[in-house]
Write a protein that holds these residues in place. Sequence first.
Motif, short mmCIF file in Angstrom:
data_model
loop_
_atom_site.label_atom_id
_atom_site.label_comp_id
_atom_site.label_asym_id
_atom_site.label_seq_id
_atom_site.Cartn_x
_atom_site.Cartn_y
_atom_site.Cartn_z
N GLY A 311 -45.91 38.30 23.85
CA GLY A 311 -46.10 39.47 24.69
C GLY A 311 -45.01 39.70 25.72
N GLN A 312 -43.96 38.86 25.71
CA GLN A 312 -42.89 39.01 26.68
C GLN A 312 -41.66 39.65 26.06
OE1 GLN A 312 -41.94 35.24 28.48
NE2 GLN A 312 -43.56 35.41 30.00
N THR A 313 -40.79 40.16 26.95
CA THR A 313 -39.50 40.69 26.54
C THR A 313 -38.39 39.91 27.22
OG1 THR A 313 -40.38 42.93 26.24
CG2 THR A 313 -37.99 42.72 26.49
N LEU A 470 -46.60 49.86 22.39
CA LEU A 470 -46.82 49.03 21.20
C LEU A 470 -46.88 47.55 21.57
CD1 LEU A 470 -44.40 50.85 18.74
CD2 LEU A 470 -46.89 50.89 18.66
N GLN A 471 -46.06 47.14 22.55
CA GLN A 471 -46.10 45.75 22.98
C GLN A 471 -47.46 45.38 23.57
OE1 GLN A 471 -43.58 44.52 26.39
NE2 GLN A 471 -42.93 42.80 25.13
N LYS A 472 -48.00 46.27 24.39
CA LYS A 472 -49.31 46.03 24.98
C LYS A 472 -50.41 46.00 23.91
CE LYS A 472 -48.17 48.16 29.43
NZ LYS A 472 -48.43 49.31 30.33
N LYS A 473 -50.33 46.91 22.95
CA LYS A 473 -51.39 47.04 21.94
C LYS A 473 -51.40 45.84 20.99
CE LYS A 473 -53.15 50.21 18.39
NZ LYS A 473 -52.98 51.54 17.75
N TYR A 474 -50.21 45.37 20.59
CA TYR A 474 -50.13 44.33 19.57
C TYR A 474 -49.63 42.99 20.10
CZ TYR A 474 -50.80 48.15 16.24
OH TYR A 474 -51.31 49.22 15.55
N GLN A 475 -49.45 42.88 21.43
CA GLN A 475 -48.93 41.65 22.04
C GLN A 475 -47.62 41.20 21.38
OE1 GLN A 475 -50.09 39.39 24.83
NE2 GLN A 475 -50.43 41.57 25.17
N LEU A 476 -46.71 42.17 21.20
CA LEU A 476 -45.43 41.89 20.59
C LEU A 476 -44.50 41.19 21.56
CD1 LEU A 476 -44.87 45.36 18.90
CD2 LEU A 476 -45.39 43.24 17.71
N SER A 477 -43.61 40.39 21.03
CA SER A 477 -42.52 39.82 21.81
C SER A 477 -41.23 40.53 21.40
CB SER A 477 -42.40 38.32 21.55
OG SER A 477 -43.58 37.65 21.93
N TYR A 478 -40.40 40.86 22.38
CA TYR A 478 -39.15 41.56 22.11
C TYR A 478 -37.95 40.74 22.55
CZ TYR A 478 -41.83 45.98 21.62
OH TYR A 478 -42.70 46.98 21.23
#
Length: 530
Positions: A311-313, A470-478
Amino acid sequence: MTDCLLNVKNLSVDFVSADYQVKAVNNISFTINQGETLAIVGESGSGKSVTAMSIMKLHEDKATRYQGAIRFLENDILKMDSPALLGMRGSDIAMIFQEPMTSLNPVFTIGDQICETLILHQKLSNDVALQRTVELLGKVGIKEPALRVKDYPHTLSGGQRQRVMIAMALACKPKLLIADEPTTALDVTIQAQVIELLASLQKEFNMAILMITHDLNLVKHFAARVAVMCDGEIVEQNKTALLFDAPQHEYTQKLLSSQLDKMIDPEVHDNHSVLKADNIRVAFAIKKGFFKRKVDEFVAVDNVSIDLKKGQTLGIVGESGSGKTTLGMSLLNLQNCTGTIHINNQLTSGLNNKAMRPFRKVCQVVFQDPFSSLSPRMTVKQIIEEGLILHQPDLDQQQRYKKLLQILQDVDLPEEVLFRYPHEFSGGQRQRIAIARALILEPDLILLDEPTSALDVSVQKIVLELLVGLQKKYQLSYLFISHDLKVVRAMSHHMIVMKNGKVVEAGETESVFGSPQEDYTRELLEASFF
């Protein structure tokens, strides 16, 4: 006014052919005084560059219709014949184009190209023209100019090529310099150097400058007056400070509101490491001789370690050649490297292509230029579902189509785009398609390599807001690679600053911006006009 140098009055520009007619510029008027800087700002397609090229009448005569007047020192440029125009171009009015590599002739040395201008307009001998060229290159900050006159454009860096273009433009001491996006392709420190150079040369020659740009920060620090263009029309003109403080037109307000603030959630508490890398090193062998034996090596990435949580960038910043993209490619095993890499606590460094295939689904990439990263021969449907066919072959056609519709909804695109081709879309829409292609495999990590640098400011902000959502919705890391520090500050929880393959500073983003510890970081921040 007696000091009025250029007076554009009711100018309209139409491009015509047997099949169509396009009105690129519609009834615009503005003036530029001697020694003044006027900036024309607006998004792609607003008519900025068409206006600039019209002032020198550079459009193809047969395909272009002009209306109105362009008066330069009381001469109407639109009524000049070819010999008069040739005498004016480069001598009284000069132009710096956006991309110097395509503006400079690759088969002639930079010295030959500058000398040509001096010989043509000032009738100098070859020896005197060469001497003057060396002086000009020195004036624009080219080191060892007597040696560099023999260099070809491809041997120079982007900043050096732009300095050569400035030297060529100033060769005949023009009264008006047109600068069409002169810093767009340059790193922030080089941008600052080029702008400082233009400002000092303007003062020295008492030269007027027409700046064409979409960089509002640049305008704020460089221009005395601003004209805002939208759909071929000037919708607002004012002194720079007044326009920024109190914009009147809704389009100007939209442009100014596109300036970036912090966009991400400040706190991400998940301690799960999506990507952990230790001592990553990338070196390229330097080979010489008939047998191409290794004599040395170029170290592109030098012992870099990172730990990216769910969930972090992580922002990766630095100038061109600092190793940002090479590091990103190495972390996804797209570039050979040494060191250890773990994705979701599984060792991936050293795996071959077959062994890496399950991890390709977990890690996706969105590239800088969506036009070149999307196949022009495939429909949007084929582009987005290609990964599904490869990584989830058990899905039938109906199941794949259902996932396609869900992803299109996530990136805010309608269903009908599926059956069209990439060239039919704007830059922002193409980047949404690229994001959809990456997202459909439900990855944990997305590498974003300069994903908005080719976009207008308002479109840039929309795409960044999409990525945050999208990051918040899917807990993506960038992994967010960029040379634009404003974007990195808006998007990143943590950041690393790279120079010559090394990490010179790392930490929480606001801490680095608020209290940089290294001189290089401070230099980058100052160059970004913070």
